[in-house]
Design a protein around this motif. Structure first.
Motif, PDB file in Angstrom:
ATOM      1  N   GLN A  42       0.875  -1.180   0.000  1.00 13.83           N
ATOM      2  CA  GLN A  42       0.000   0.000   0.000  1.00 13.83           C
ATOM      3  C   GLN A  42       0.908   1.225   0.000  1.00 13.83           C
ATOM      4  OE1 GLN A  42      -2.315  -1.296   3.665  1.00 13.83           O
ATOM      5  NE2 GLN A  42      -3.842  -0.107   2.579  1.00 13.83           N
ATOM      6  N   ASN A  43       0.961   1.917  -1.076  1.00 12.37           N
ATOM      7  CA  ASN A  43       1.880   3.045  -1.149  1.00 12.37           C
ATOM      8  C   ASN A  43       1.219   4.325  -0.677  1.00 12.37           C
ATOM      9  OD1 ASN A  43       4.102   1.574  -2.223  1.00 12.37           O
ATOM     10  ND2 ASN A  43       2.967   1.424  -4.133  1.00 12.37           N
ATOM     11  N   GLY A  44       1.831   4.936   0.331  1.00 11.35           N
ATOM     12  CA  GLY A  44       1.337   6.224   0.809  1.00 11.35           C
ATOM     13  C   GLY A  44       0.061   6.175   1.618  1.00 11.35           C
ATOM     14  N   GLU A  45      -0.394   4.976   1.990  1.00 18.00           N
ATOM     15  CA  GLU A  45      -1.666   4.895   2.734  1.00 18.00           C
ATOM     16  C   GLU A  45      -1.466   4.294   4.127  1.00 18.00           C
ATOM     17  OE1 GLU A  45      -4.294   2.408   0.351  1.00 18.00           O
ATOM     18  OE2 GLU A  45      -3.008   2.821  -1.361  1.00 18.00           O
ATOM     19  N   VAL A  46      -0.218   4.231   4.571  1.00 17.12           N
ATOM     20  CA  VAL A  46       0.070   3.481   5.794  1.00 17.12           C
ATOM     21  C   VAL A  46       0.191   4.407   6.994  1.00 17.12           C
ATOM     22  CG1 VAL A  46       1.702   1.890   6.883  1.00 17.12           C
ATOM     23  CG2 VAL A  46       1.181   1.665   4.449  1.00 17.12           C
ATOM     24  N   THR A  47      -0.520   4.081   8.066  1.00  9.46           N
ATOM     25  CA  THR A  47      -0.542   4.927   9.270  1.00  9.46           C
ATOM     26  C   THR A  47       0.740   4.760  10.091  1.00  9.46           C
ATOM     27  OG1 THR A  47      -1.847   3.182  10.288  1.00  9.46           O
ATOM     28  CG2 THR A  47      -3.055   5.074   9.439  1.00  9.46           C
ATOM     29  N   PRO A  48       1.074   5.781  10.916  1.00  6.30           N
ATOM     30  CA  PRO A  48       2.380   5.819  11.592  1.00  6.30           C
ATOM     31  C   PRO A  48       2.704   4.601  12.465  1.00  6.30           C
ATOM     32  CG  PRO A  48       1.279   7.946  11.779  1.00  6.30           C
ATOM     33  CD  PRO A  48       0.301   7.011  11.149  1.00  6.30           C
ATOM     34  N   GLU A  49       1.687   3.936  13.040  1.00 10.69           N
ATOM     35  CA  GLU A  49       2.010   2.849  13.994  1.00 10.69           C
ATOM     36  C   GLU A  49       2.733   1.661  13.356  1.00 10.69           C
ATOM     37  OE1 GLU A  49      -2.446   1.904  13.086  1.00 10.69           O
ATOM     38  OE2 GLU A  49      -1.160   3.671  13.218  1.00 10.69           O
ATOM     39  N   PHE A  50       2.718   1.587  12.019  1.00 13.12           N
ATOM     40  CA  PHE A  50       3.412   0.472  11.362  1.00 13.12           C
ATOM     41  C   PHE A  50       4.910   0.751  11.142  1.00 13.12           C
ATOM     42  CE2 PHE A  50      -1.024  -0.311  10.390  1.00 13.12           C
ATOM     43  CZ  PHE A  50      -1.120  -1.656  10.700  1.00 13.12           C
ATOM     44  N   TYR A  51       5.308   2.004  11.338  1.00 14.90           N
ATOM     45  CA  TYR A  51       6.722   2.355  11.134  1.00 14.90           C
ATOM     46  C   TYR A  51       7.544   2.022  12.374  1.00 14.90           C
ATOM     47  CZ  TYR A  51       5.561   4.441   6.711  1.00 14.90           C
ATOM     48  OH  TYR A  51       5.154   4.603   5.408  1.00 14.90           O
ATOM     49  N   ILE A  52       8.779   1.605  12.137  1.00 14.27           N
ATOM     50  CA  ILE A  52       9.661   1.214  13.245  1.00 14.27           C
ATOM     51  C   ILE A  52      10.349   2.457  13.809  1.00 14.27           C
ATOM     52  CG2 ILE A  52      11.801  -0.029  13.789  1.00 14.27           C
ATOM     53  CD1 ILE A  52      10.870  -2.174  11.783  1.00 14.27           C
ATOM     54  N   ASP A  53      10.199   2.645  15.106  1.00 14.11           N
ATOM     55  CA  ASP A  53      10.846   3.761  15.795  1.00 14.11           C
ATOM     56  C   ASP A  53      12.364   3.575  15.738  1.00 14.11           C
ATOM     57  OD1 ASP A  53      11.774   5.578  17.831  1.00 14.11           O
ATOM     58  OD2 ASP A  53       9.704   5.664  18.548  1.00 14.11           O
ATOM     59  N   ARG A  96       9.145  -0.226   7.872  1.00 12.94           N
ATOM     60  CA  ARG A  96       7.855  -0.492   8.516  1.00 12.94           C
ATOM     61  C   ARG A  96       7.465  -1.952   8.394  1.00 12.94           C
ATOM     62  NH1 ARG A  96       3.802  -1.376   4.952  1.00 12.94           N
ATOM     63  NH2 ARG A  96       3.838  -0.436   2.882  1.00 12.94           N
ATOM     64  N   ARG A  97       6.514  -2.321   9.255  1.00 19.51           N
ATOM     65  CA  ARG A  97       5.921  -3.656   9.196  1.00 19.51           C
ATOM     66  C   ARG A  97       4.834  -3.672   8.117  1.00 19.51           C
ATOM     67  NH1 ARG A  97       2.782  -4.490  13.162  1.00 19.51           N
ATOM     68  NH2 ARG A  97       2.741  -2.413  14.067  1.00 19.51           N
ATOM     69  N   LEU A  98       4.340  -4.855   7.794  1.00 17.38           N
ATOM     70  CA  LEU A  98       3.258  -4.968   6.821  1.00 17.38           C
ATOM     71  C   LEU A  98       1.910  -4.702   7.488  1.00 17.38           C
ATOM     72  CD1 LEU A  98       4.273  -8.093   4.685  1.00 17.38           C
ATOM     73  CD2 LEU A  98       4.734  -5.673   4.234  1.00 17.38           C
ATOM     74  N   THR A  99       0.998  -4.137   6.735  1.00 17.43           N
ATOM     75  CA  THR A  99      -0.351  -3.840   7.241  1.00 17.43           C
ATOM     76  C   THR A  99      -1.248  -5.075   7.070  1.00 17.43           C
ATOM     77  OG1 THR A  99      -1.184  -3.139   5.089  1.00 17.43           O
ATOM     78  CG2 THR A  99      -0.087  -1.449   6.428  1.00 17.43           C
ATOM     79  N   PRO A 100      -2.385  -5.109   7.766  1.00 18.60           N
ATOM     80  CA  PRO A 100      -3.315  -6.228   7.571  1.00 18.60           C
ATOM     81  C   PRO A 100      -3.733  -6.409   6.112  1.00 18.60           C
ATOM     82  CG  PRO A 100      -3.922  -5.013   9.537  1.00 18.60           C
ATOM     83  CD  PRO A 100      -2.828  -4.225   8.875  1.00 18.60           C
ATOM     84  N   ILE A 101      -3.950  -5.307   5.385  1.00 18.89           N
ATOM     85  CA  ILE A 101      -4.343  -5.417   3.972  1.00 18.89           C
ATOM     86  C   ILE A 101      -3.231  -6.077   3.164  1.00 18.89           C
ATOM     87  CG2 ILE A 101      -4.702  -4.051   1.849  1.00 18.89           C
ATOM     88  CD1 ILE A 101      -6.542  -2.227   3.407  1.00 18.89           C
ATOM     89  N   GLU A 102      -1.980  -5.696   3.421  1.00 12.03           N
ATOM     90  CA  GLU A 102      -0.852  -6.296   2.687  1.00 12.03           C
ATOM     91  C   GLU A 102      -0.731  -7.790   2.977  1.00 12.03           C
ATOM     92  OE1 GLU A 102       1.831  -2.215   2.405  1.00 12.03           O
ATOM     93  OE2 GLU A 102       2.046  -3.548   4.131  1.00 12.03           O
ATOM     94  N   LEU A 103      -0.968  -8.159   4.226  1.00  7.14           N
ATOM     95  CA  LEU A 103      -0.924  -9.586   4.584  1.00  7.14           C
ATOM     96  C   LEU A 103      -2.052 -10.342   3.875  1.00  7.14           C
ATOM     97  CD1 LEU A 103      -0.131  -9.220   8.393  1.00  7.14           C
ATOM     98  CD2 LEU A 103       1.457  -9.951   6.598  1.00  7.14           C
ATOM     99  N   GLU A 104      -3.229  -9.716   3.795  1.00 10.33           N
ATOM    100  CA  GLU A 104      -4.343 -10.336   3.050  1.00 10.33           C
ATOM    101  C   GLU A 104      -3.961 -10.526   1.583  1.00 10.33           C
ATOM    102  OE1 GLU A 104      -8.098  -8.600   5.694  1.00 10.33           O
ATOM    103  OE2 GLU A 104      -7.301  -7.407   4.051  1.00 10.33           O
TER     104      GLU A 104
END
Length: 408
Positions: A274-285, A354-362
């Motif tokens: 998902q390009n450009g649609e990912v919320t901050p909590e998926f990014y690694i601090d 960042r980690r993968l989002t639920p949509i990407e895992l789907e």
């Protein structure tokens, strides 16, 4: 041509059903999903939200009366990998009871108690089924094959890695089809040259072609009595006699190591992001990065067990971040959540790691976007579902070919 009626067991969030329904040739007439370890039945809630609650059962399949399950042409399911050993014999179950709570025996019970059992089975499991348990490599699979033989079915199987056939995830699973002796397919398999069936004529070979096969690597028969088979199979063998492809017909196993005929059109990890649609909590601090690097890196260190015993521990490094120009690694159930992990996927993006989002895992399992999105279900739980799921595209291709095989 009318649709084939289907019983779907161990339905999860409905991956099998998605694959079947995409062909427009199957109709699920009864489904069951029950998770014994949780109070809230999250997977069943998602299943009902997507497919409706009619003819869906959310109770322990072992307690469902066979008379409450409608007749169907096909039984499908991705059942758990457990210990399939035969514990005892008894008069009331055709001379056999597997260990209580082992879900294979629920399938066996339904098939044996139904007056009109499904003529076709389409099942999925982890590929280690072929070599479990470690003390008797291959015994569990031998018990399953022989118990199906007793019920009048012939079986073909294959370990398929979805990525070999252009799908977005490297996920190896065993798929097997069983044909009842009353069917034309059974009769065709029985009289077929088994090498030809494995390499080109069989349902799975047509759906997922392999390179030309020169010979059957092993042929052997299985002990008819299940208790004896359970106690004696491959007691001395270090290796399982079951290779990645095979058929079992009339008490005899024919098995070969096949090589996939690789497909040139590939879907890679980059394609599903998902390009450009990912919320901050998926990014690694940035402050957590050293922990991720340590877990993903190679290690040679002395560790101390709880007992006080010290030992040398070593492991190789993982690709970090994950390669975008290849199919992804296998999703596991612990994929969700923020904590650093050796096995979670991490991708490099213009905005950071960042980690993968639920949509990407789907998408990696070829599910529709947001299939598992439901109020009250966390992102971590959605990731867990995908770690348990199968690649929908594999089911779809086998299902299409199975329908053609049945109707030819």
């Amino acid at each position: 041509m009318k649709k084939l009626k289907v019983i779907e067991l161990f339905a999860g969030v409905g991956g099998f059903r998605l694959g079947l329904e995409k062909t427009n040739k199957y109709q699920v007439v009864w489904s069951n999903q029950w998770e014994p370890s949780t109070k809230t039945q999250h997977a069943s809630l998602v299943y009902e939200a997507r497919f409706g609650s009619e003819n869906h059962s959310n109770e322990d399949v072992a307690s469902v009366l066979t008379s409450n399950i409608p007749d169907a042409d096909v039984l499908v399911g991705g059942f758990p990998c457990q210990d399939y050993s035969v514990a005892t014999t008894s008069q009331n179950s055709k001379g056999l009871i597997g260990k209580k709570g082992v879900l294979w025996w629920s399938i066996h019970r339904i098939l044996s108690e139904k007056k009109n059992p499904p003529k076709y089975l389409f099942l999925e499991n982890v590929d280690r089924l072929l070599k479990s348990p470690t003390s008797q490599r291959g015994r569990d699979f031998a018990i399953m094959l022989q118990s199906l033989n007793t019920l009048g079915y012939a079986v073909e199987w294959r370990v398929i890695n979805a990525a070999d056939y252009g799908m977005p995830q490297r996920r190896r699973r065993i798929f097997f089809l069983a044909y009842h002796k009353s069917t034309t397919v059974y009769k065709n398999l029985k009289k077929a040259n088994k090498l030809n069936w494995i390499s080109s004529e069989g349902t799975i070979a047509k759906a997922f072609p392999v390179l030309p096969q020169l010979k059957i690597d092993a042929t052997f028969s299985l002990e008819e009595d299940l208790v004896t088979l359970s106690n004696t199979f491959n007691k001395e063998g270090k290796l399982s006699p079951f290779l990645n492809t095979g058929v079992f017909c009339d008490g005899t196993v024919y098995t070969s190591k096949t090589q996939p005929k690789l497909e040139t059109k590939k879907t890679v990890l980059k394609d599903i992001l998902q390009n450009g649609e990912v919320t901050p909590e998926f990014y690694i601090d940035k402050k957590d990065l050293p922990k991720w690097e340590y877990l993903k890196g190679s290690k040679k260190e002395v560790r101390t067990a709880k007992s006080g015993f010290t030992y040398n521990y070593s492991e190789g490094s993982m690709v970090f971040p994950d390669a975008l120009d290849n199919a992804s690694r296998t999703i596991i159930t612990g994929e969700g959540g923020k904590s650093a992990s050796r096995f979670k996927h991490v991708v490099a993006t213009p905005n950071g790691l960042r980690r993968l989002t639920p949509i990407e895992l789907e998408r990696l399992n070829m599910f529709p976007d947001n299939h598992t999105k439901l109020e009250g279900i966390s992102d971590t739980k959605r990731a867990f579902f995908m770690g348990n799921a199968l690649v929908v595209g594999v089911v779809e291709r086998i299902a299409k070919e199975l329908f053609t095989t049945i109707n030819s």
